[in-house]
Design a protein around this motif. Sequence first.
Motif, PDB file in Angstrom:
ATOM      1  N   SER A   1       0.800  -1.327  -0.115  1.00  0.00           N
ATOM      2  CA  SER A   1      -0.091   0.247  -0.075  1.00  0.00           C
ATOM      3  C   SER A   1       1.005   1.170   0.095  1.00  0.00           C
ATOM      4  CB  SER A   1      -0.752   0.034   1.328  1.00  0.00           C
ATOM      5  OG  SER A   1      -1.626   1.149   1.225  1.00  0.00           O
ATOM      6  N   VAL A   2       1.886   1.334   0.976  1.00  0.00           N
ATOM      7  CA  VAL A   2       2.871   2.464   0.839  1.00  0.00           C
ATOM      8  C   VAL A   2       3.570   2.668  -0.422  1.00  0.00           C
ATOM      9  CG1 VAL A   2       4.821   3.205   2.155  1.00  0.00           C
ATOM     10  CG2 VAL A   2       2.927   2.469   3.535  1.00  0.00           C
ATOM     11  N   ALA A   3       3.918   1.396  -0.749  1.00  0.00           N
ATOM     12  CA  ALA A   3       4.827   1.559  -1.957  1.00  0.00           C
ATOM     13  C   ALA A   3       4.221   2.118  -3.282  1.00  0.00           C
ATOM     14  CB  ALA A   3       5.509   0.153  -2.395  1.00  0.00           C
TER      15      ALA A   3
ATOM     16  N   GLU B   1       3.022   9.023  -6.764  1.00  0.00           N
ATOM     17  CA  GLU B   1       3.537  10.276  -6.483  1.00  0.00           C
ATOM     18  C   GLU B   1       4.712  10.687  -7.087  1.00  0.00           C
ATOM     19  OE1 GLU B   1       3.239  11.093  -2.286  1.00  0.00           O
ATOM     20  OE2 GLU B   1       1.386  10.903  -2.437  1.00  0.00           O
ATOM     21  N   THR B   2       5.737   9.570  -7.264  1.00  0.00           N
ATOM     22  CA  THR B   2       7.022   9.722  -7.721  1.00  0.00           C
ATOM     23  C   THR B   2       7.153   9.345  -9.048  1.00  0.00           C
ATOM     24  OG1 THR B   2       7.720   7.851  -6.574  1.00  0.00           O
ATOM     25  CG2 THR B   2       7.992   9.662  -5.466  1.00  0.00           C
ATOM     26  N   GLY B   3       6.505   8.222  -9.439  1.00  0.00           N
ATOM     27  CA  GLY B   3       6.456   7.701 -10.634  1.00  0.00           C
ATOM     28  C   GLY B   3       7.463   6.455 -10.902  1.00  0.00           C
ATOM     29  N   GLU B   4       8.071   6.059  -9.949  1.00  0.00           N
ATOM     30  CA  GLU B   4       9.102   4.940  -9.552  1.00  0.00           C
ATOM     31  C   GLU B   4       8.218   3.632  -9.583  1.00  0.00           C
ATOM     32  OE1 GLU B   4      12.179   5.105  -6.943  1.00  0.00           O
ATOM     33  OE2 GLU B   4      11.760   7.061  -6.287  1.00  0.00           O
ATOM     34  N   ASP B   5       8.853   2.444  -9.892  1.00  0.00           N
ATOM     35  CA  ASP B   5       8.545   1.111  -9.744  1.00  0.00           C
ATOM     36  C   ASP B   5       8.075   0.848  -8.460  1.00  0.00           C
ATOM     37  OD1 ASP B   5       7.822  -1.153 -11.027  1.00  0.00           O
ATOM     38  OD2 ASP B   5       9.412  -2.275 -10.252  1.00  0.00           O
ATOM     39  N   VAL B   6       6.645   0.258  -8.297  1.00  0.00           N
ATOM     40  CA  VAL B   6       6.203  -0.169  -7.043  1.00  0.00           C
ATOM     41  C   VAL B   6       7.209  -1.267  -6.402  1.00  0.00           C
ATOM     42  CG1 VAL B   6       4.324  -1.294  -5.902  1.00  0.00           C
ATOM     43  CG2 VAL B   6       3.846   0.186  -7.669  1.00  0.00           C
ATOM     44  N   ARG B   7       7.575  -2.169  -7.177  1.00  0.00           N
ATOM     45  CA  ARG B   7       8.677  -3.344  -6.623  1.00  0.00           C
ATOM     46  C   ARG B   7       9.820  -2.727  -6.144  1.00  0.00           C
ATOM     47  NH1 ARG B   7       8.018  -6.935 -11.902  1.00  0.00           N
ATOM     48  NH2 ARG B   7       7.849  -5.029 -12.276  1.00  0.00           N
ATOM     49  N   LYS B   8      10.438  -1.696  -6.764  1.00  0.00           N
ATOM     50  CA  LYS B   8      11.511  -1.134  -6.356  1.00  0.00           C
ATOM     51  C   LYS B   8      11.392  -0.452  -5.024  1.00  0.00           C
ATOM     52  CE  LYS B   8      15.284   2.189  -7.517  1.00  0.00           C
ATOM     53  NZ  LYS B   8      15.716   2.928  -8.866  1.00  0.00           N
TER      54      LYS B   8
END
Length: 52
Positions: A18-20, A26-33
């Motif tokens: 959920s946090v990821a 918001e940041t556009g980064e990969d959820v898994r990362k």
Amino acid sequence: MQNRSTNAKITKQQIYRSVASSTAIETGEDVRKIEQNLKQYQAKAKAIGLAR
């Protein structure tokens, strides 16, 4: 209004996801990362401990 059942268990894995996912939006980064980073920081924090 009916009360919800309190039998549902929320796991740490669900909280990390959920946090990821929220951070990823918001940041556009990969959820898994982001999820891996959260777990890594959690492990480091346990090793340090808190002052009592």
